[in-house]
Motif scaffolding. Structure first.
Motif, short mmCIF file in Angstrom:
data_model
loop_
_atom_site.label_atom_id
_atom_site.label_comp_id
_atom_site.label_asym_id
_atom_site.label_seq_id
_atom_site.Cartn_x
_atom_site.Cartn_y
_atom_site.Cartn_z
N TRP A 243 0.95 -1.12 -0.01
CA TRP A 243 0.06 0.11 -0.05
C TRP A 243 0.98 1.22 -0.11
CZ3 TRP A 243 -4.44 1.34 -1.28
CH2 TRP A 243 -5.50 0.17 -1.33
N ASN A 246 1.90 1.90 -3.46
CA ASN A 246 1.21 2.51 -4.30
C ASN A 246 1.02 4.06 -3.83
OD1 ASN A 246 0.42 0.12 -5.03
ND2 ASN A 246 -1.40 0.04 -3.76
N ASP A 305 -1.19 -1.51 -9.02
CA ASP A 305 -1.50 -1.76 -7.65
C ASP A 305 -0.50 -2.59 -7.01
OD1 ASP A 305 -2.36 -2.57 -5.19
OD2 ASP A 305 -4.65 -2.88 -5.71
N ARG A 307 0.00 -4.43 -4.49
CA ARG A 307 -0.46 -5.93 -3.95
C ARG A 307 -0.26 -6.91 -4.85
NH1 ARG A 307 -5.93 -4.59 -1.71
NH2 ARG A 307 -6.05 -3.25 -3.47
N ASN B 93 -1.88 4.89 -12.94
CA ASN B 93 -2.85 4.05 -12.00
C ASN B 93 -4.24 4.61 -12.59
OD1 ASN B 93 -1.03 4.12 -8.92
ND2 ASN B 93 -2.56 2.57 -9.58
N ASP B 97 -7.95 3.24 -8.24
CA ASP B 97 -6.90 2.91 -7.24
C ASP B 97 -6.47 4.13 -6.59
OD1 ASP B 97 -7.24 0.09 -7.60
OD2 ASP B 97 -5.93 0.19 -9.22
#
Ligand SMILES: Nc1ncnc2c1ncn2[C@@H]1O[C@H](COP(=O)(O)OP(=O)(O)O)[C@@H](O)[C@H]1O
Ligand SMILES: [Mg+2]
Lengths: 365, 263
Positions: A243, A246, A305, A307, B93, B97
């Motif tokens: 996270w 990101n 992302d 993850r 992105n 998100d």
């Protein structure tokens, strides 16, 4: 789940088209990773059959499963020996190395906010190469015996990244200082290795260059526990920061405003990933391309992302590496093309193709 | 009087160049406060100091009477959300998100459906739901600003700091964003502090104004108290007329004041 659905349906009746698209996107990411994993397993079976001794794909899988469930299969002893002690370790080594490079490239690109960052941009391989040079030319090694070269590569690789991290921490661990320090250290260690080469004898030179081209031959069963321990510790630690990674790609100020201490995360990630890369690099030598490119390919396909991106980069790295290695081993057998060279020869055209054909502009926007 | 956010004698300098010079103010809960002032007067710097993106050399910032500088960063993020003026992303992105990042202070490693639902609700509120799957980098400047606002809103902090949230928006979207923020303030969901360039927009929507020049607060109070021809001339070097329409002062810039009269 049910609660959310109820609330949603009370308001709009059903998911909007954009919401549907997002759900599909999440599904696609998982499906992508599953597919590559499956391909790796398939590829393993096929690669095992390649080589001087004829083995069928069925025999290959049987021999592997035979270790887990003895008595169930009937595999001839020589075949099993070859598979289990020669061909399979090399594949496992390739999978681990590719996975490690992919993951580290991915997290380093994120914390350094730079699409060109890879484990090798930061001088880690230059450090390792210098360690080899020191061992080969001066015969000086931190660890003796069979680990003479490898031990030195490991220690110098860590020394190199440790120096960069220390420098950046003193100056404030921004991505710019880290990259600049990394590039500077890279040049310094490369220059010192070249100096050593200049004075080296033929035999010493051979030692140095064979390591530098990147090769998976160093992977044997005795060495795996050590590598596995490092992986089992480092990969979850890196994943736990998904996270934060990101958020950090949105810039340090934004990261701080969302509660992520950017500099601390950056230092943490660099320490852990350096350890991981050094562990792999000291066995394989420079296989630089995977760390740079696997994350980009993964990002093009599944988005940003972390993850999903971290494991996907790893899996993709593993896949490309064993594929390239298999080709390098067999294309002009019995001559073996070193893995590092082969990965670049195959990977670069593929990457170029993606850059030109990719429907989305993924970087440098 | 209740105080939501308080700044006391904030002093900040970049590499020993003083930028903020003893800035102090108090903001009651559920108010919308606009910071105005010329370019380089320190509005953005002040907002970053409040959110602890920058650390002031001295002074203190209190939220609900708690010292922000002694809070963990994650706790600060639960109390204060920040909408930057713009945000550059190196890697792509999609919008969902990007907005989901704002849930970080409330999240475990796995985002729940609840978090996602909050994201969709905010996107709907801002009227940008259909942009959900778009790449953030490929949006217009105005659309990006709305996404950044959405990210701050899903953070669910009581205090919202905004750095020129309308600077890239057309007039329809300017009113849209200001109405949404005004509405959240009226419903006592948030207390908002925003840097604004447009004096008329600030005047129309804010409860209080803080006028800054060279890192100092020159005037603070209700818009009609702050927006006087004298203040505007001394702070902006512009001669202006002030007209009132339904109790709100409106500024009509007339001409640049002669340089010598800078004060
Ligand atoms: N990163 C920085 N380093 C040094 N000086 C800065 C930096 N950012 C802003 N400044 C200076 O701080 C002053 C205030 O800037 P800022 O707070 O951005 O003003 P405003 O938002 O009111 O236009 C300006 O004089 C600017 O030059
Ligand atoms: Mg500003």
């Amino acid at each position: 789940m049910t609660k959310a659905v109820k609330r949603r349906s009370s308001r709009t009746g059903k998911l909007s088209t954009t919401q549907e698209a997002y759900k599909k996107f999440v599904f696609r990411k998982t499906a992508f990773m599953g597919t590559i994993l499956l391909l790796i397993i398939l590829l393993t079976g096929i690669i095992i059959t390649l080589g001087p001794l004829d083995i069928t794909v069925t025999e290959a899988y049987c021999a592997l499963l035979d270790k887990l469930y003895p008595d169930c299969f009937n595999v001839d002893d020589l075949t099993e020996q070859v598979i289990w002690n020669i061909r399979f370790p090399r594949i496992i080594g390739g999978v681990m190395a590719g996975f490690g490079f992919g993951v580290c490239g991915c997290v380093m690109q994120a914390v350094l906010k730079n699409p060109l960052a890879s484990p090798f941009t930061l001088g880690i391989s230059a450090g390792a190469q210098f360690g080899i040079a020191v061992a080969a030319v001066l015969g000086i090694s931190v660890i003796g015996g069979p680990y003479l070269l490898i031990g030195n590569a490991f220690v110098f690789a860590l020394l190199c990244s440790g120096f960069i991290i220390a420098l950046a921490t003193v100056k404030g661990a921004t991505s710019e200082t880290m990259i600049l320090a990394g590039i500077a250290v890279n040049y310094l260690f490369t220059a010192m290795s070249q100096l050593f080469k200049y004075f080296a004898s033929d035999e010493q030179l051979r030692l140095m260059t064979s390591w530098g081209m990147g090769d998976l031959a160093a992977f044997t069963w005795e060495r795996f526990p050590l590598i596995l321990v490092v992986f089992v510790i480092c990969i979850p630690l890196l994943m736990s920061k998904a996270w934060d990674l990101n958020i950090m790609t949105a810039g340090d100020e934004t990261a701080k405003s969302i509660g992520v201490d950017a500099n601390n995360v950056r230092t943490f990630i660099m320490v852990i990933s350096s350890l991981l890369v050094a562990t792999v690099v000291c066995f394989t030598g420079t296989i630089g391309f995977i760390g740079l490119v696997a994350p980009h390919i993964a990002r093009m396909i599944i988005g940003g992302d972390h993850r999903f991106l971290i494991p996907a980069s790893g899996i993709l790295g593993a896949f490309v590496l064993i594929l390239a290695d298999a080709i390098g081993m067999n294309i002009i057998a019995p001559t073996i093309i070193p893995t590092g060279i082969m990965t670049s020869l195959i990977g670069v055209p593929f990457f170029m193709y993606l850059i030109l054909k990719g429907k989305r502009r993924e970087f440098w926007t | 009087m209740m105080i939501k956010l308080q700044a006391k004698d904030i002093i900040f300098s970049y590499d020993s160049v003083p930028i903020l010079k003893n800035v102090s103010f108090e903001i009651p809960p559920a108010k919308l406060v606009a910071i105005v002032g010329p370019n380089g007067s320190g509005k953005s710097t002040l907002i970053k100091c409040i959110d602890r993106i920058l650390t002031p050399q001295s002074g203190s910032i209190l939220i609900d009477r708690k010292e922000v500088t002694r809070m963990k960063r994650m706790d600060v993020a639960r109390n204060i959300a920040y909408v930057p003026q713009n945000s550059l992303r190196i890697f792509p992105n999609n919008v969902v998100d990007t907005v989901l990042m704002g849930r970080r202070p409330h999240l475990g490693w796995i985002s729940s459906d609840d978090d996602e639902e909050k994201v969709w609700a905010v996107l709907r509120l801002l009227g940008i739901e259909e942009l959900g799957m778009n790449n953030f980098n490929e949006l217009s400047g105005g659309q990006q600003q709305k996404v950044l606002l959405a990210r701050a809103l899903v953070q669910e902090a009581d205090v919202l700091l905004l750095d020129e949230p309308t600077s890239n928006l057309d007039i329809w979207h300017q009113l849209d964003v200001m109405n949404i923020i005004r509405d959240l303030v009226n419903k006592k969901v948030i207390t908002a502090l925003m840097a604004v360039h447009d004096l008329n927009l600030a005047s129309r929507y804010s409860d209080r104004m803080i006028m800054m020049k060279s890192g100092k607060i020159v005037a603070a109070g209700e818009p009609s108290y702050v927006l006087t021809p004298e203040n505007i001339e001394s702070v902006y070097n512009v001669e202006a007329a002030v007209r009132k329409q339904s109790e709100t002062p409106y500024i009509i810039p007339l001409k640049q004041a002669p340089i010598g009269r800078k004060g």
